[in-house]
Design an enzyme around this catalytic site. Structure first.
Site, PDB file in Angstrom:
ATOM      1  N   GLY A   1      31.481  27.994  47.037  1.00  0.00           N
ATOM      2  CA  GLY A   1      32.534  27.692  47.993  1.00  0.00           C
ATOM      3  C   GLY A   1      31.969  27.300  49.344  1.00  0.00           C
TER       4      GLY A   1
ATOM      5  N   ASN B   1      33.400  30.450  39.616  1.00  0.00           N
ATOM      6  CA  ASN B   1      34.111  29.866  38.469  1.00  0.00           C
ATOM      7  C   ASN B   1      34.459  28.398  38.701  1.00  0.00           C
ATOM      8  OD1 ASN B   1      36.218  29.982  40.305  1.00  0.00           O
ATOM      9  ND2 ASN B   1      37.580  31.192  38.992  1.00  0.00           N
TER      10      ASN B   1
ATOM     11  N   TYR C   1      47.393  36.790  48.920  1.00  0.00           N
ATOM     12  CA  TYR C   1      46.078  36.782  49.587  1.00  0.00           C
ATOM     13  C   TYR C   1      45.982  37.902  50.616  1.00  0.00           C
ATOM     14  CZ  TYR C   1      42.042  34.926  52.165  1.00  0.00           C
ATOM     15  OH  TYR C   1      40.811  34.768  52.776  1.00  0.00           O
TER      16      TYR C   1
ATOM     17  N   LYS D   1      43.586  41.124  49.968  1.00  0.00           N
ATOM     18  CA  LYS D   1      42.425  41.445  50.801  1.00  0.00           C
ATOM     19  C   LYS D   1      42.552  42.850  51.401  1.00  0.00           C
ATOM     20  CE  LYS D   1      39.822  37.684  50.721  1.00  0.00           C
ATOM     21  NZ  LYS D   1      38.397  37.676  50.349  1.00  0.00           N
TER      22      LYS D   1
ATOM     23  N   TYR E   1      35.348  53.550  47.352  1.00  0.00           N
ATOM     24  CA  TYR E   1      34.035  53.645  46.696  1.00  0.00           C
ATOM     25  C   TYR E   1      33.001  54.257  47.638  1.00  0.00           C
ATOM     26  CZ  TYR E   1      34.169  51.732  41.988  1.00  0.00           C
ATOM     27  OH  TYR E   1      34.358  51.582  40.633  1.00  0.00           O
TER      28      TYR E   1
END
Length: 348
Positions: free
Chosen positions: A24, A46, A161, A165, A175
């Site tokens: 990108g 991808n 989006y 996010k 985590y």
């Protein structure tokens, strides 16, 4: 959100790096910077909106490897993707593109982030999350500081989006708390520069291409809405500095240009630079499009010794020159597919 980076401290190079979204706009610039810094880089993409053309200068490099993969799908352990550092940049940031398949956009943000976090945990890697200024929504605080929690619609066309996010940030910090995963989170504001797509759908690329073609330049609303545009080289420097910062500095941290301009002023500057004969045409404002957007970067200045260096006029001149060369040569492409699943083996 504390900790500092000693600007004079010599950087320790991470030899094995994984960049999702590596084909990108931001990902390709980051890959180039990391290879230049001596890293062995694997780029995952991808190619739904990224282009292999962005990586052409790197494809023959012994320290670079491209793997075609969608991070919504779990990574196959047999692929042997080991990394000391992981940069998660995978997800289209253009509203015109991410709204085409909003469910996929949301899954890329959430499932993709989860898969990258699992890989980071397995590798013991430090992992970066490319979050966004869109987590602030239509801001009620100006400029936006990291402590501001935002005003985001959960039901509008941009929610896939924006909320994706926001959820990804939650996953990263969960985590970090549950598994002591070494995380870095940046909230990226509007960024522009070479390698933006012709049909990117964002204001800088749209206006530049229209100006170079002497076509009507589209202004949504009356053009009084503001943005803060950061040149891509400055943004990449901020990302690299964040990843080099002490472990206790997790972010989130704003990375963007604090100089605010209206869209109408942006269009006029592009006309001056290009010498375009284009006229301005006004269209209705898109749903949930923020009317003001400007980062408070005090934290980035203090913790990373970072701020943008490239002025808007200079950045626009560089970007216009890139688009002009591509338009004249007919090589400007968008999301071109490739047959190869992998290109290059040097970083394996």
């Amino acid at each position: 959100m504390d900790g500092t980076l000693n600007g004079n401290k010599k950087r320790k190079i991470a030899r094995r790096v994984l960049v999702s979204g590596g084909a990108g706009f931001l990902g390709a610039h980051l890959c180039a910077r990391l290879v230049e810094d001596g890293c062995h880089v694997v780029a995952l993409d991808n190619l739904a909106t990224g282009s292999i053309d962005n990586l052409t200068p790197l494809l023959g490099h012994p320290h670079f490897r491209f793997v075609r993969h969608d991070i919504v799908d779990p990574l196959d352990a047999r692929a042997g993707l080991q990394a000391e550092r992981i940069f998660n940049l995978a997800c289209c940031a253009s509203p015109a593109q991410y709204q085409i398949d909003p469910v996929k956009t949301l899954r890329t943000c959430v499932d993709g982030a989860l898969n990258m976090l699992k890989l980071a945990q397995a590798c013991g890697a430090r992992i970066f999350q490319a979050s966004t200024s869109e987590v602030y929504g239509e801001p009620e605080q100006h400029p936006q500081k990291e402590g501001y929690r935002g005003a985001v619609s959960t039901v509008g066309p941009r929610a896939c989006y924006d909320e994706g996010k926001r959820c990804a940030e939650t996953l990263f910090f969960d985590y970090h708390r549950l598994h002591s995963t070494d995380i870095k989170v940046a909230r990226i504001f509007n960024t522009y520069g070479p390698m933006m797509q012709l049909d990117d759908g964002r204001v800088v690329s749209n206006l530049i291409v229209q100006a170079l073609r002497n076509e009507p330049m589209t202004i949504h609303g009356d053009g009084s809405q503001t943005r803060s545009f950061c040149y891509v080289d400055d943004l990449i420097e901020g990302i690299v500095r964040l990843m080099d910062a002490p472990a206790e500095f997790t972010g989130p941290v704003n990375l963007g240009n604090p100089t605010e301009v209206t869209v109408l002023e942006l269009a006029r500057r592009i006309i001056d630079i290009t010498g375009s004969r284009s006229r301005l045409v006004h269209r209705p404002m898109p749903t949930d499009d923020p009317t003001r957007r400007c980062p408070d970067i005090a934290l980035a200045r203090r913790a990373l010794d970072w701020e943008p260096r490239v002025s808007l006029d200079e950045g626009l001149r560089r970007t216009v020159a890139w688009f002009e060369r591509r338009l004249m040569s007919g090589t400007l492409m968008s999301g071109a597919p490739v047959r190869e699943l992998e290109v290059g083996r040097g970083a394996a």
